[in-house]
Design an enzyme around this catalytic site. Structure first.
Site, PDB file in Angstrom:
ATOM      1  N   TYR A  90      44.689  39.238  56.464  1.00  0.00           N
ATOM      2  CA  TYR A  90      45.111  39.870  55.856  1.00  0.00           C
ATOM      3  C   TYR A  90      44.475  41.326  55.317  1.00  0.00           C
ATOM      4  CZ  TYR A  90      44.332  41.457  50.567  1.00  0.00           C
ATOM      5  OH  TYR A  90      45.022  41.584  49.363  1.00  0.00           O
ATOM      6  N   LYS A 143      45.946  44.883  56.152  1.00  0.00           N
ATOM      7  CA  LYS A 143      45.658  46.167  54.439  1.00  0.00           C
ATOM      8  C   LYS A 143      45.123  47.350  55.042  1.00  0.00           C
ATOM      9  CE  LYS A 143      46.847  43.864  51.268  1.00  0.00           C
ATOM     10  NZ  LYS A 143      48.152  43.985  50.661  1.00  0.00           N
TER      11      LYS A 143
END
Length: 309
Positions: free
Chosen positions: A165, A169
């Site tokens: 993640y 991001k």
């Protein structure tokens, strides 16, 4: 002046729940026609259902707005192309793209499978690229476009157990920086939103008191500004609980080693000076960094480089 979106068309991905739902409702309340995209999966990307997206679209229509739901998987180019084609068939234009869709598959990196790493990157990063790429020629032809990429403190600052993640991001910043440069001539403005909110992806991580403060509705006003006609471009807006801040990346002035001085031992010896924040600056593109280093080396040798400022 009020920020309005009358006659504007917006696509919001991951809009069936949480932040995406809040963004879609916020845009519709201020006049936008909204495509409510949601694959209807669980937080880890399992299953598929159109119920949530249809419910948000119906909520918009019941309030007098215009909306339709589309269940495209953002990681699929073909499904995204279908969503964009249906939007153009329905309203003839697309002005705003909010890349919000996401999943979580958290584990420490040593225990994480590469399938889980790829899946999260596919949804967050490739999904955002797919949607933006499909809309890009429309924005260019119109001479107008507003794009938001959803980043996160997990990518900007790190968070234990979120290598997949966090990597996806953090990549949003790099994508924003390039698209900002490439879209400027056609008035395509590209920004990042780095929210921290109470959503189904975070509800198990925070106490109830914090969840109440971090409602998605406290973040959407920042999103609405980032996709407005007078929006900035190349801004990373961090937001949560009614707080809004800008995240910037700076480079220190640094050190210069020459000739035989260029050794790892001298790099180590001058780390304190390298990290000194005096005269640090925000660079505008990769070549600005190249020019900075070459100029510093040239000046130390009494040379003049034929580069404009």
């Amino acid at each position: 002046m009020d920020i309005r979106f009358d006659d504007r068309v917006a696509i919001v991905t991951g809009a069936g729940t949480g932040l995406g739902r809040s963004h879609a409702l916020g845009l519709a309340a201020r006049g936008a026609k909204v495509v409510v995209n949601d694959l209807g999966v669980s937080t880890d990307g399992q299953g598929r259902s159109s119920d949530a997206a249809e419910a948000v679209a119906e909520e918009i229509r019941a309030a007098g707005g215009e909306a339709f739901a589309h269940g495209a998987d953002v990681s699929s180019e073909a499904e995204v192309a279908d969503m964009v084609a249906k939007t153009m068939d329905t309203w003839g234009r697309i002005d705003i793209l909010v890349n919000n869709a996401g999943i979580l598959r958290d584990k420490t990196f040593g225990k994480m499978t590469m399938d889980d790493f790829r899946k999260v990157v596919d949804v967050h990063l490739i999904g955002s690229a797919n949607c933006t790429h499909a809309c890009w020629p429309i924005f260019r032809a119109q001479g107008y476009g507003r794009v938001v990429l959803t980043s996160s403190g997990s990518g900007l600052y790190g968070n234990f157990g979120q290598a997949n993640y966090g990597a996806a991001k953090a990549a949003m910043m790099g994508l924003m920086n390039v698209l900002h440069l490439e879209g400027a001539r056609e008035d395509i403005r590209v920004n990042c939103l780095a929210p921290t909110a109470a959503t189904r992806m975070t509800e198990s991580l925070m106490p109830p008191e914090a969840l109440e403060l971090l409602a998605p509705e406290t973040i959407t006003p920042g999103l609405l500004y980032l996709v407005s006609e007078d929006a900035p471009s190349r801004v990373i807006m961090s937001a949560g609980a009614g707080c809004f801040a800008q995240t910037r990346v700076y480079e220190t002035d640094g050190i210069l080693l020459q000739g035989d001085e260029i050794t790892p031992e001298n790099v180590a010896a001058q780390m304190d000076q390298m990290q000194n924040a005096i005269n640090q600056q925000e660079l505008t593109d990769a070549f600005s960094q190249t020019k900075k280093y070459a100029r510093k080396a040239a000046e130390a040798r009494g040379l003049s480089l034929p580069w404009g400022e």
